[in-house]
Design a protein around this motif. Structure first.
Motif, PDB file in Angstrom:
ATOM      1  N   ARG A   1       0.795  -1.113  -0.444  1.00 43.29           N
ATOM      2  CA  ARG A   1      -0.494   0.016   0.234  1.00 43.29           C
ATOM      3  C   ARG A   1       0.429   1.083   0.008  1.00 43.29           C
ATOM      4  NH1 ARG A   1      -2.672  -1.245   3.466  1.00 43.29           N
ATOM      5  NH2 ARG A   1      -2.015  -0.222   5.478  1.00 43.29           N
ATOM      6  N   ARG A   2       1.544   1.460   0.851  1.00 46.17           N
ATOM      7  CA  ARG A   2       2.753   2.029   0.176  1.00 46.17           C
ATOM      8  C   ARG A   2       3.218   2.880  -0.418  1.00 46.17           C
ATOM      9  NH1 ARG A   2       5.703   1.210   4.845  1.00 46.17           N
ATOM     10  NH2 ARG A   2       6.964   0.292   3.960  1.00 46.17           N
ATOM     11  N   GLU A   3       4.417   1.527  -1.811  1.00 52.07           N
ATOM     12  CA  GLU A   3       4.637   1.583  -2.554  1.00 52.07           C
ATOM     13  C   GLU A   3       3.622   2.223  -3.603  1.00 52.07           C
ATOM     14  OE1 GLU A   3       7.768   1.413  -3.513  1.00 52.07           O
ATOM     15  OE2 GLU A   3       8.369   1.171  -1.262  1.00 52.07           O
ATOM     16  N   ARG A   4       1.960   1.755  -3.387  1.00 52.50           N
ATOM     17  CA  ARG A   4       1.104   2.474  -4.399  1.00 52.50           C
ATOM     18  C   ARG A   4       1.285   4.179  -4.181  1.00 52.50           C
ATOM     19  NH1 ARG A   4      -2.027  -2.965  -3.258  1.00 52.50           N
ATOM     20  NH2 ARG A   4      -3.292  -1.574  -1.570  1.00 52.50           N
ATOM     21  N   ARG A   5       1.333   4.030  -2.667  1.00 54.75           N
ATOM     22  CA  ARG A   5       0.810   5.815  -3.095  1.00 54.75           C
ATOM     23  C   ARG A   5       1.726   6.664  -2.991  1.00 54.75           C
ATOM     24  NH1 ARG A   5      -0.161   6.838   3.951  1.00 54.75           N
ATOM     25  NH2 ARG A   5      -0.158   8.678   3.102  1.00 54.75           N
ATOM     26  N   ARG A   6       3.409   5.736  -2.837  1.00 54.52           N
ATOM     27  CA  ARG A   6       4.447   6.510  -3.383  1.00 54.52           C
ATOM     28  C   ARG A   6       4.304   6.932  -4.919  1.00 54.52           C
ATOM     29  NH1 ARG A   6      11.098   5.046  -1.852  1.00 54.52           N
ATOM     30  NH2 ARG A   6      11.778   7.008  -2.775  1.00 54.52           N
ATOM     31  N   ALA A   7       3.664   5.507  -5.304  1.00 57.84           N
ATOM     32  CA  ALA A   7       3.778   5.569  -7.018  1.00 57.84           C
ATOM     33  C   ALA A   7       2.714   6.732  -7.814  1.00 57.84           C
ATOM     34  CB  ALA A   7       3.747   4.460  -7.324  1.00 57.84           C
ATOM     35  N   ALA A   8       1.453   6.608  -7.133  1.00 54.28           N
ATOM     36  CA  ALA A   8       0.809   7.994  -6.851  1.00 54.28           C
ATOM     37  C   ALA A   8       1.617   9.568  -6.472  1.00 54.28           C
ATOM     38  CB  ALA A   8      -0.308   7.382  -6.062  1.00 54.28           C
ATOM     39  N   PHE A   9       2.339   9.577  -5.535  1.00 51.48           N
ATOM     40  CA  PHE A   9       2.570  10.720  -4.922  1.00 51.48           C
ATOM     41  C   PHE A   9       3.901  11.090  -6.403  1.00 51.48           C
ATOM     42  CE2 PHE A   9       6.214  13.179  -3.404  1.00 51.48           C
ATOM     43  CZ  PHE A   9       5.095  14.656  -2.879  1.00 51.48           C
ATOM     44  N   VAL A  10       4.544  10.346  -6.437  1.00 48.31           N
ATOM     45  CA  VAL A  10       5.398  10.735  -8.013  1.00 48.31           C
ATOM     46  C   VAL A  10       4.901  11.171  -9.261  1.00 48.31           C
ATOM     47  CG1 VAL A  10       7.541   9.610  -9.108  1.00 48.31           C
ATOM     48  CG2 VAL A  10       7.264   9.336  -6.992  1.00 48.31           C
ATOM     49  N   ALA A  11       4.066  10.564  -9.836  1.00 51.99           N
ATOM     50  CA  ALA A  11       2.978  10.602 -10.575  1.00 51.99           C
ATOM     51  C   ALA A  11       2.140  11.927 -10.826  1.00 51.99           C
ATOM     52  CB  ALA A  11       1.922  10.103 -10.768  1.00 51.99           C
ATOM     53  N   GLU A  12       1.839  12.412  -9.335  1.00 50.15           N
ATOM     54  CA  GLU A  12       1.522  13.529  -9.775  1.00 50.15           C
ATOM     55  C   GLU A  12       2.755  15.037  -9.570  1.00 50.15           C
ATOM     56  OE1 GLU A  12      -1.490  16.206  -6.387  1.00 50.15           O
ATOM     57  OE2 GLU A  12      -1.180  14.028  -5.792  1.00 50.15           O
ATOM     58  N   TRP A  13       3.557  14.680  -8.507  1.00 46.96           N
ATOM     59  CA  TRP A  13       4.461  15.743  -8.488  1.00 46.96           C
ATOM     60  C   TRP A  13       5.660  16.176  -9.360  1.00 46.96           C
ATOM     61  CZ3 TRP A  13       5.114  19.805  -5.293  1.00 46.96           C
ATOM     62  CH2 TRP A  13       4.113  20.000  -4.259  1.00 46.96           C
ATOM     63  N   ARG A  14       6.092  15.028 -10.295  1.00 44.47           N
ATOM     64  CA  ARG A  14       6.598  14.721 -11.139  1.00 44.47           C
ATOM     65  C   ARG A  14       6.768  15.876 -12.144  1.00 44.47           C
ATOM     66  NH1 ARG A  14      11.573  13.232 -13.066  1.00 44.47           N
ATOM     67  NH2 ARG A  14      11.723  11.118 -12.857  1.00 44.47           N
ATOM     68  N   PRO A  15       5.437  15.627 -12.644  1.00 50.02           N
ATOM     69  CA  PRO A  15       5.184  16.875 -13.278  1.00 50.02           C
ATOM     70  C   PRO A  15       5.549  18.345 -13.161  1.00 50.02           C
ATOM     71  CG  PRO A  15       3.638  14.908 -13.706  1.00 50.02           C
ATOM     72  CD  PRO A  15       4.240  14.491 -13.230  1.00 50.02           C
ATOM     73  N   LEU A  39       9.469  13.444   2.596  1.00 47.96           N
ATOM     74  CA  LEU A  39      10.701  12.892   2.208  1.00 47.96           C
ATOM     75  C   LEU A  39      10.219  12.560   0.866  1.00 47.96           C
ATOM     76  CD1 LEU A  39      12.973  11.825   3.738  1.00 47.96           C
ATOM     77  CD2 LEU A  39      11.872   9.648   3.953  1.00 47.96           C
ATOM     78  N   TRP A  40       9.154  12.200   0.194  1.00 44.87           N
ATOM     79  CA  TRP A  40       9.476  11.725  -0.975  1.00 44.87           C
ATOM     80  C   TRP A  40       9.980  12.596  -1.796  1.00 44.87           C
ATOM     81  CZ3 TRP A  40       4.250   8.760  -0.362  1.00 44.87           C
ATOM     82  CH2 TRP A  40       4.050   7.310   0.652  1.00 44.87           C
ATOM     83  N   PHE A  41       9.135  14.093  -1.419  1.00 42.07           N
ATOM     84  CA  PHE A  41       9.451  14.689  -2.485  1.00 42.07           C
ATOM     85  C   PHE A  41      10.866  15.704  -1.778  1.00 42.07           C
ATOM     86  CE2 PHE A  41      10.066  19.807  -2.020  1.00 42.07           C
ATOM     87  CZ  PHE A  41       8.980  20.115  -3.770  1.00 42.07           C
ATOM     88  N   LEU A  42      11.075  15.158  -1.330  1.00 41.86           N
ATOM     89  CA  LEU A  42      12.986  16.034  -0.946  1.00 41.86           C
ATOM     90  C   LEU A  42      13.926  15.149  -1.855  1.00 41.86           C
ATOM     91  CD1 LEU A  42      13.343  16.508   2.966  1.00 41.86           C
ATOM     92  CD2 LEU A  42      12.954  17.956   0.512  1.00 41.86           C
ATOM     93  N   LEU A  43      13.270  13.539  -2.291  1.00 41.61           N
ATOM     94  CA  LEU A  43      13.560  12.752  -2.410  1.00 41.61           C
ATOM     95  C   LEU A  43      13.837  13.156  -3.988  1.00 41.61           C
ATOM     96  CD1 LEU A  43      13.625   8.977  -0.307  1.00 41.61           C
ATOM     97  CD2 LEU A  43      15.365  10.196  -1.222  1.00 41.61           C
ATOM     98  N   LEU A  44      12.638  12.895  -5.055  1.00 39.02           N
ATOM     99  CA  LEU A  44      12.245  13.421  -5.970  1.00 39.02           C
ATOM    100  C   LEU A  44      12.819  14.831  -6.550  1.00 39.02           C
ATOM    101  CD1 LEU A  44      10.653  12.980  -8.500  1.00 39.02           C
ATOM    102  CD2 LEU A  44       8.291  13.731  -7.438  1.00 39.02           C
ATOM    103  N   TRP A  45      13.089  15.781  -5.348  1.00 38.27           N
ATOM    104  CA  TRP A  45      13.649  17.063  -6.175  1.00 38.27           C
ATOM    105  C   TRP A  45      14.621  17.037  -6.173  1.00 38.27           C
ATOM    106  CZ3 TRP A  45      16.812  20.256  -3.622  1.00 38.27           C
ATOM    107  CH2 TRP A  45      16.978  21.725  -3.612  1.00 38.27           C
ATOM    108  N   ALA A  46      15.474  15.932  -4.923  1.00 39.17           N
ATOM    109  CA  ALA A  46      17.343  16.032  -5.666  1.00 39.17           C
ATOM    110  C   ALA A  46      17.671  15.421  -6.757  1.00 39.17           C
ATOM    111  CB  ALA A  46      17.599  15.387  -3.464  1.00 39.17           C
TER     112      ALA A  46
END
Length: 318
Positions: A1-15, A39-46
């Motif tokens: 479930r956590r991995e699905r939430r993270r994938a959804a977060f990345v799909a929203e924030w990366r664009p 934390l997910w945002f910071l990793l994606l941003w970096a």
């Protein structure tokens, strides 16, 4: 479930982040609320920052500050979890603002060497010269800091920032610390290191083998013809490492008449020295294939002949 939430977060924030790198948006999006999403945002941003240069990076930095992420990152520096501190230091390094210097500087003394190195990298991004002044005494004391990582940091900082504090540390540091510092001399300005290197090779100051080899490497990098005789004298050293370093340095300023200096070392007891002497002979200015064949025929040492034959086959140059 956590991995699905993270994938959804990345799909929203990366664009969103990618579009922000192309042009400043009218208004910044709402920042992530939950700690895990931060934390997910910071990793994606970096991760995006590592792929960008110039104006795109500056836009990402502006977005970072407009979302007030710097406050969250500074809070992560006090975390007991090393991975959170590493993420925070990476982000501060990408920002490269010296306003965070006082927050990052104490982490140079962190017991975890990865955290200490990450702090050093962030400080170099903020102010390279000031960071090197702080880092050099630490290099001598802390043997848990990996030398390849320290060398990479010095290359990032540049010779102008590295050379003065490194020479000072080599001059005033304890003898047991100098060998470790000498490994960083390849990142310094050879023209400014040269006076120290010449003193190291000529004065009876008890300089060890490692320091003398580093001094030879610096003079070889400089390529000043005035050091030719000094380098040639080191070929008579009892230490095979020093003879090898002298041969490598000599190749950078070799003369046709150096043949007489090099020939005896085809019979050296050390394989590396024999091969370095053979490579230097093949790379001498103006030497002909016929002359090399004659040297091969006249060499009495079987191992020396092997070394010269190998160098001729590989076509070693200066």
């Amino acid at each position: 479930r956590r991995e699905r939430r993270r994938a959804a977060f990345v799909a929203e924030w990366r664009p969103r982040l990618v579009s922000w790198t192309l042009a400043d948006e009218a208004s910044a999006p709402a920042p992530p609320r939950r700690d895990r999403e931060t934390l997910w945002f910071l990793l994606l941003w970096a991760r995006l920052q590592r792929q960008l240069r110039g104006a795109a990076r500056e836009r990402l930095n502006a977005l970072f500050l407009s979302l007030d992420m710097s406050g969250r990152v500074l809070a992560m520096l006090d975390s007991r979890r090393a991975h959170r501190r590493l993420v925070a230091l990476t982000c501060l390094g990408h920002l490269g603002s010296d306003r965070f210097w006082s927050d990052v500087s104490p982490l140079l003394e962190a017991r975890n060497p990865l955290v200490a190195l990450a702090a050093a990298q962030a400080l170099v991004a903020m102010d390279a010269r000031r960071a090197m002044e702080r880092l050099m005494p630490l290099v001598a004391r802390r043997r848990d800091l990996a030398l390849p990582r320290l060398q990479a940091l010095c290359r990032q900082a540049g010779p102008a920032a590295v050379t003065p504090p490194l020479l000072e540390a080599l001059t005033v540091g304890a003898p047991g610390h100098r060998d470790r510092l000498a490994a960083l001399l390849g990142c310094a300005d050879p023209s400014r290191v040269a006076p120290w290197a010449r003193r190291c090779l000529t004065e009876s100051n008890g300089a060890g083998e490692t320091l003398r080899c580093a001094a030879l490497a610096s003079l070889g990098e400089l390529g000043d013809p005035r050091d030719h005789a000094l380098i040639g004298d080191c070929l008579a050293s009892d230490a095979s490492r020093e003879r090898f370093a002298a041969l490598k340095a000599l190749r950078r300023q070799a003369r046709r008449e150096d043949e007489a200096l090099l020939l005896p070392h085809l019979a050296d007891r050390d394989w590396w020295v024999r091969q370095a002497a053979a490579d230097a002979l093949v790379g001498l200015p103006g030497i002909t294939r016929e002359r090399l064949e004659a040297l091969l025929e006249g060499c009495d040492d079987r191992y020396g002949r092997d070394a010269l034959r190998r160098a001729m086959a590989e076509g070693a140059g200066p």
